[in-house]
Design an enzyme around this catalytic site. Structure first.
Site, PDB file in Angstrom:
ATOM      1  N   GLU A  67      -6.145   2.752  -3.576  1.00 26.38           N
ATOM      2  CA  GLU A  67      -7.351   1.948  -3.827  1.00 26.38           C
ATOM      3  C   GLU A  67      -7.641   1.023  -2.664  1.00 26.38           C
ATOM      4  O   GLU A  67      -6.739   0.349  -2.155  1.00 26.38           O
ATOM      5  CB  GLU A  67      -7.194   1.125  -5.113  1.00 26.38           C
ATOM      6  CG  GLU A  67      -8.534   0.576  -5.601  1.00 26.38           C
ATOM      7  CD  GLU A  67      -8.389  -0.323  -6.815  1.00 26.38           C
ATOM      8  OE1 GLU A  67      -7.821   0.118  -7.820  1.00 26.38           O
ATOM      9  OE2 GLU A  67      -8.846  -1.472  -6.729  1.00 26.38           O
TER      10      GLU A  67
ATOM     11  N   GLU B 150      -2.099  -1.794 -11.035  1.00 24.14           N
ATOM     12  CA  GLU B 150      -1.815  -3.208 -10.731  1.00 24.14           C
ATOM     13  C   GLU B 150      -1.072  -3.947 -11.847  1.00 24.14           C
ATOM     14  O   GLU B 150      -1.632  -4.812 -12.524  1.00 24.14           O
ATOM     15  CB  GLU B 150      -3.114  -3.931 -10.348  1.00 24.14           C
ATOM     16  CG  GLU B 150      -3.727  -3.332  -9.088  1.00 24.14           C
ATOM     17  CD  GLU B 150      -4.972  -4.057  -8.571  1.00 24.14           C
ATOM     18  OE1 GLU B 150      -5.482  -4.950  -9.265  1.00 24.14           O
ATOM     19  OE2 GLU B 150      -5.425  -3.718  -7.464  1.00 24.14           O
TER      20      GLU B 150
END
Ligand code: NAG
Ligand code: NAG
Length: 545
Positions: A387, A283
């Site tokens: 994820e 991220e």
């Protein structure tokens, strides 16, 4: 003498089991969670845990596995492939119609609202599947190790073995993530150590993550491919010299950070764990727009392109780990086009170096067609979902919603959408968590398919566990998605695959509060009918040979 007789008996037993359609599975030990609107959970301990064995359908037949809000968990049922002639002969003595007029025969108004029809096309093939799995975080391993040896075995078998979900993918954080008891990295001391002279794994690797990975690989039915991601490097590499917040990599440490990944793979190799893929940092937006308070490293699109083109790409390709896949972005789907475009603008070599694109679940309010657009723009790059979890948003009132069918429904919907838009695999977040969704040093508690009650030496499988299994167990690596065309007014969410053994697997989800009938046509004349209960997920394996 005893040998041959015994094997005859075993063969007969096997035949009987298949003929009766009675697997020897242990059923879910259901617990009512006592909250209105919730489904059941299945309770496991050292002595008991429900199992699921795949049954190979005989030629001309199919096997159905059903889970539902009403409490079914991988319930098996069986059927025979029908041909158009068969049914028409049963229903009337008129001439055998061709498939077109048969289609019209189901168009009375009542039927059209409760009958779903799909036509599958084996020859229209899309992406090949890599697999499904979950993540070995510190938090998952800490919870797992709270269980007795017997319960630990049942846990690992539930996810990885032939009597479990047959997961064949794992994601592991490189050092700590928010799902650790405190933030840490490798090579924290000395500072400004370009050469990473003091790189070493920690007790979290040796006592938590590596044992859990190795136990999983031991019982798995296929190679377990491992994807590794860094959340934050040592803070001395970062502009803000903090574990979280607005911070990027100092340019003088671009090479050290690439080497950090090689050192990690070397150390895991010493522990006999091979890394299949690395992502280009978890991220990257979190260190640019710091809305979260956990381990992060920011990359603007151009910075990421520069680092991949000049450092990570050449370093990996010139190393012993040259076969390791490099998966870019590792973030929500809506930022992926911007990051890839920026990388390409900075240096087109950055795109050449990457093998694929890693995607997270939390931006899935953006239509999944964006994934097909990404695939079309970057052909040859795999799309992997790395994820997913429920409960992470500020507006999620309850982080853990024990027994929630709604969360299983959302997982199923998202996996189906991803698979229908070129995603090759789907890795869930924490394999398990505590009943409050932790531990998490940054208080970012979330839900997990398995919750562990260490003091009672038991763990519970939530509906999300079964949602994952409806894919992972029945769509083996190397399966290819095939075209499923709707031929009715109403529909149900679905995806269809051709397995390496030639069987067809279809996953369907009925989100309605009433049952629907689903007809699946596998050729012009052959079809199956499947009664699909309210709020249910079904996996159907068809042997059309
Ligand atoms: C090397 O790292 C360890 C922790 O892993 C630390 O205790 C030690 O002080 C470091 N050595 C140097 C020279 O900084
Ligand atoms: C790739 O790595 C293998 C060992 O893992 C090595 O034998 C081979 O020479 C490497 N190839 C290149 C191009 O570096």
């Amino acid at each position: 003498m005893a040998g041959p007789r015994l094997s005859v008996a075993v063969v007969l037993l096997g035949v009987t089991i298949i003929a009766l359609g009675q697997g020897e599975d242990l059923p879910c030990r259901a617990r009512d969670v006592g909250i209105p609107g919730r489904s059941i959970v299945c309770v496991c301990d050292a002595n008991y845990c429900d199992t699921i064995t795949r049954e190979a359908p005989a030629p001309g037949t199919f096997v159905v596995y059903t889970s539902s809000n009403a409490g079914q968990r991988f319930e098996k049922s069986y059927g025979i492939i029908q041909t158009v002639q068969d049914t028409v002969e049963e229903e009337s003595s008129e001439e055998i119609p061709d498939s077109e007029s048969e289609e019209e025969a189901i168009s009375s108004e009542e039927d059209s609202l409760s009958q779903v029809v799909f036509r599958l096309f084996r020859i229209s093939r899309y992406q090949s599947i890599e697999g499904f799995g979950g993540s070995v975080t510190d938090a998952a391993a800490i919870n797992w190790r709270k269980l007795s040896d017997g319960a630990q075995i049942k846990f690992i078998e539930s996810y990885f073995s032939a009597t479990g979900l047959e997961y064949n993918m794992i994601r592991v954080p490189i050092a700590g993530s928010d799902f650790s008891e405190y933030p840490y990295t490798y090579n924290e001391e000395p500072w400004y150590d370009h050469a990473l002279s003091n790189f070493s794994l920690t007790s979290h690797d040796f006592f938590l993550k590596l044992p859990m990975i190795k136990r999983s690989q031991l019982v798995a039915t296929d190679e377990v491919k491992i994807t590794a991601s860094t959340w934050s490097p040592p803070i001395w590499m970062k502009t803000n010299e903090r574990i979280t917040g607005f911070g990027q990599l100092k340019p003088e440490f671009y090479q050290s950070y690439a080497d950090y990944h090689i050192r990690f793979m070397e150390e895991y190799e010493k522990a006999e764990v091979k890394i299949w893929a690395i992502t280009t940092t978890n991220e990257p937006i979190n260190g640019i727009i710091p809305l979260v308070n956990f381990n992060s490293l920011g990359w603007t699109p151009r910075q990421l392109g520069r680092w991949v083109a000049d450092n990570l790409g050449p370093t990996v390709r010139n190393s012993r780990f040259n076969q390791t896949l490099i998966l870019a972005v590792d973030d929500q789907r809506y930022i992926v086009p911007i990051w890839l475009a920026g990388m390409a603008r900075e240096d087109p070599k950055s795109i050449e170096y990457i093998d694929g694109i890693a995607l997270h679940y939390y931006g899935n309010f953006v239509h999944p067609i964006i994934l097909t657009a990404i695939q079309n723009q970057y052909p040859g790059k795999i799309l992997l979902s790395t994820e997913a979890c429920e409960g992470p948003m500020p507006w999620d009132r309850e982080k853990v919603e024990i027994g929630s069918w709604d969360r299983a429904r959302k997982y199923t919907k998202s996996i189906l959408q991803d698979l229908n838009n070129y995603v090759v695999g789907w890795i869930d977040w924490n394999l398990c968590l505590s009943p409050t969704g932790g531990p998490n040093w940054a208080d970012n508690f979330v839900d997990s398919p398995i919750l562990v009650y260490g003091d009672q030496d038991e763990f519970i499988k939530q509906p999300m566990f079964y949602a994952m299994g409806h894919f992972s167990k029945f769509i083996p690596r190397g399966s290819v998605r095939i075209r499923s065309a709707r031929q009715s007014l109403v529909t149900v969410e679905n995806a269809a695959f051709l397995k390496p053994d030639g069987n067809i697997v279809m996953v369907i989800q009925n989100t309605r509060t009433r049952a629907v009938n689903v007809r699946i046509r596998i050729s012009n004349s052959r079809f199956i009918d499947v009664h699909t209960e309210a709020q249910s997920i079904k996996t159907i394996e068809i042997n059309d040979n």
